[in-house]
Design a protein around this motif. Sequence first.
Motif, short mmCIF file in Angstrom:
data_model
loop_
_atom_site.label_atom_id
_atom_site.label_comp_id
_atom_site.label_asym_id
_atom_site.label_seq_id
_atom_site.Cartn_x
_atom_site.Cartn_y
_atom_site.Cartn_z
N ILE A 89 37.40 23.07 53.14
CA ILE A 89 37.74 23.43 51.75
C ILE A 89 36.90 22.63 50.76
O ILE A 89 36.39 23.18 49.78
N THR A 90 36.71 21.35 51.05
CA THR A 90 35.87 20.52 50.19
C THR A 90 34.46 21.12 50.09
O THR A 90 33.89 21.26 49.01
N ASP A 91 33.89 21.54 51.25
CA ASP A 91 32.54 22.11 51.26
C ASP A 91 32.50 23.47 50.57
O ASP A 91 31.53 23.79 49.88
N LEU A 92 33.56 24.27 50.75
CA LEU A 92 33.59 25.59 50.09
C LEU A 92 33.61 25.44 48.57
O LEU A 92 32.91 26.15 47.85
N ILE A 93 34.42 24.49 48.09
CA ILE A 93 34.49 24.26 46.64
C ILE A 93 33.14 23.75 46.13
O ILE A 93 32.62 24.24 45.12
N LEU A 94 32.56 22.81 46.87
CA LEU A 94 31.26 22.26 46.48
C LEU A 94 30.20 23.36 46.44
O LEU A 94 29.46 23.49 45.45
N LEU A 95 30.17 24.20 47.48
CA LEU A 95 29.17 25.26 47.54
C LEU A 95 29.35 26.26 46.40
O LEU A 95 28.38 26.64 45.76
N SER A 96 30.60 26.63 46.10
CA SER A 96 30.76 27.63 45.04
C SER A 96 30.38 27.03 43.68
O SER A 96 29.88 27.73 42.81
N ARG A 97 30.60 25.72 43.53
CA ARG A 97 30.19 25.06 42.28
C ARG A 97 28.66 25.03 42.15
O ARG A 97 28.10 25.31 41.11
N ILE A 98 28.00 24.67 43.26
CA ILE A 98 26.54 24.55 43.24
C ILE A 98 25.88 25.92 43.08
O ILE A 98 24.90 26.08 42.38
N GLU A 99 26.48 26.94 43.74
CA GLU A 99 25.91 28.29 43.71
C GLU A 99 25.89 28.93 42.34
O GLU A 99 25.04 29.76 42.07
N THR A 100 26.88 28.60 41.50
CA THR A 100 26.94 29.26 40.20
C THR A 100 25.73 28.88 39.36
O THR A 100 25.33 29.65 38.49
N GLY A 101 25.15 27.70 39.64
CA GLY A 101 23.94 27.29 38.94
C GLY A 101 24.12 27.16 37.44
O GLY A 101 23.15 27.20 36.69
N GLU A 102 25.37 26.99 36.99
CA GLU A 102 25.62 26.92 35.54
C GLU A 102 25.25 25.56 34.95
O GLU A 102 24.71 25.48 33.87
N SER A 149 24.57 13.68 42.27
CA SER A 149 25.66 13.98 43.21
C SER A 149 25.32 15.21 44.06
O SER A 149 25.65 15.25 45.25
N GLN A 150 24.62 16.19 43.48
CA GLN A 150 24.17 17.33 44.29
C GLN A 150 23.15 16.88 45.33
O GLN A 150 23.20 17.28 46.50
N LEU A 151 22.21 16.03 44.90
CA LEU A 151 21.18 15.56 45.83
C LEU A 151 21.80 14.74 46.95
O LEU A 151 21.41 14.85 48.12
N ARG A 152 22.81 13.95 46.59
CA ARG A 152 23.49 13.14 47.60
C ARG A 152 24.13 14.04 48.67
O ARG A 152 24.00 13.80 49.86
N SER A 153 24.79 15.13 48.21
CA SER A 153 25.41 16.05 49.18
C SER A 153 24.36 16.65 50.09
O SER A 153 24.54 16.72 51.31
N ALA A 154 23.26 17.10 49.49
CA ALA A 154 22.22 17.75 50.29
C ALA A 154 21.62 16.78 51.31
O ALA A 154 21.57 17.07 52.51
N PHE A 155 21.19 15.61 50.83
CA PHE A 155 20.49 14.68 51.73
C PHE A 155 21.44 14.11 52.77
O PHE A 155 21.05 13.90 53.92
#
Length: 268
Positions: A89-102, A149-155
């Motif tokens: 669920i944490t990853d799904l929320i993170l992904l949907s936040r990142i995907e919106t690109g807002e 924080s996005q870069l931290r998740s990715a790396f």
Amino acid sequence: KPHLHLQIQISLFGDDDRLIVAKDVTRLYQLEQMRRDFVGNVSHEMRTPLTVISGYLETLVDHADELPPKWRRAINTMAAQSSRMEALITDLILLSRIETGEHTVDDTLADMDALLNQICHDAQALSGSKQHRITVNISDHRLLQGDESQLRSAFSNLVFNAVKYTPAEGEVTVSWTANRDGAHLSVKDSGIGIDPVHIPRLTERFYRADPSRHKDTGGTGLGLAIVKHVLINHDGNLEIRSKPGEGSEFICHFPRERLVERVPELRD
Ligand code: ADP
């Protein structure tokens, strides 16, 4: 009024003939946005009840030795599965936040030096008794324009994957370099590798090279999808090189315009 989304394809024939096809993809775009919002909302709604369940399970696990043995096993399994679900669920929320690109990623700077050292330090803890040899090479000390924080998740997904898919005492090398083509983060491991047929599909949500293996690695199957979208937000792209049985290398390429000189610290 909703925006109109057009997909435009230009074909050239000979010297000066052109065929221009414009396709209205507004509906497709809207559906995609609805899907993202739906997944994001459902994940949010599921988080609260799950937190309550996990909380009670934790208490039961703490008192497991007071319980009959056959309950003990059931409770431990339930606790393990509920923490898997929480990670999902944490990853799904993170992904949907990142995907919106807002959100904009252009107003902040990330200290790659500190970030990568920290991630590798955590990865060493994840490796634990498996004692992977994790090394970090930083050859450019400028800052990267982006969302830390996005870069931290990715790396961390890339580095943790390298540890997960590399047997004990294997090597993981993280390098940050820059040249005329841009800035590059390479995460290289001496692990199990990936069959070339899987490589083009690895960044799809829940795609796994070996579905039978994922259960014991504890991943969510969303890690590389997160990496892909973080890179899109930073005008970057992901390159994957691998040889089964020899290891894999995941390289994140960023445009060099994103590198920013450090301002020397002001002293009194
Ligand atoms: P998961 O949670 O399953 O690790 P990811 O999206 O992070 O999900 O990765 C997708 C799949 O790519 C993994 O299931 C695994 O099969 C493969 N993979 C990712 N990183 C590596 C690696 N360093 N070495 C070998 N296989 C990898």
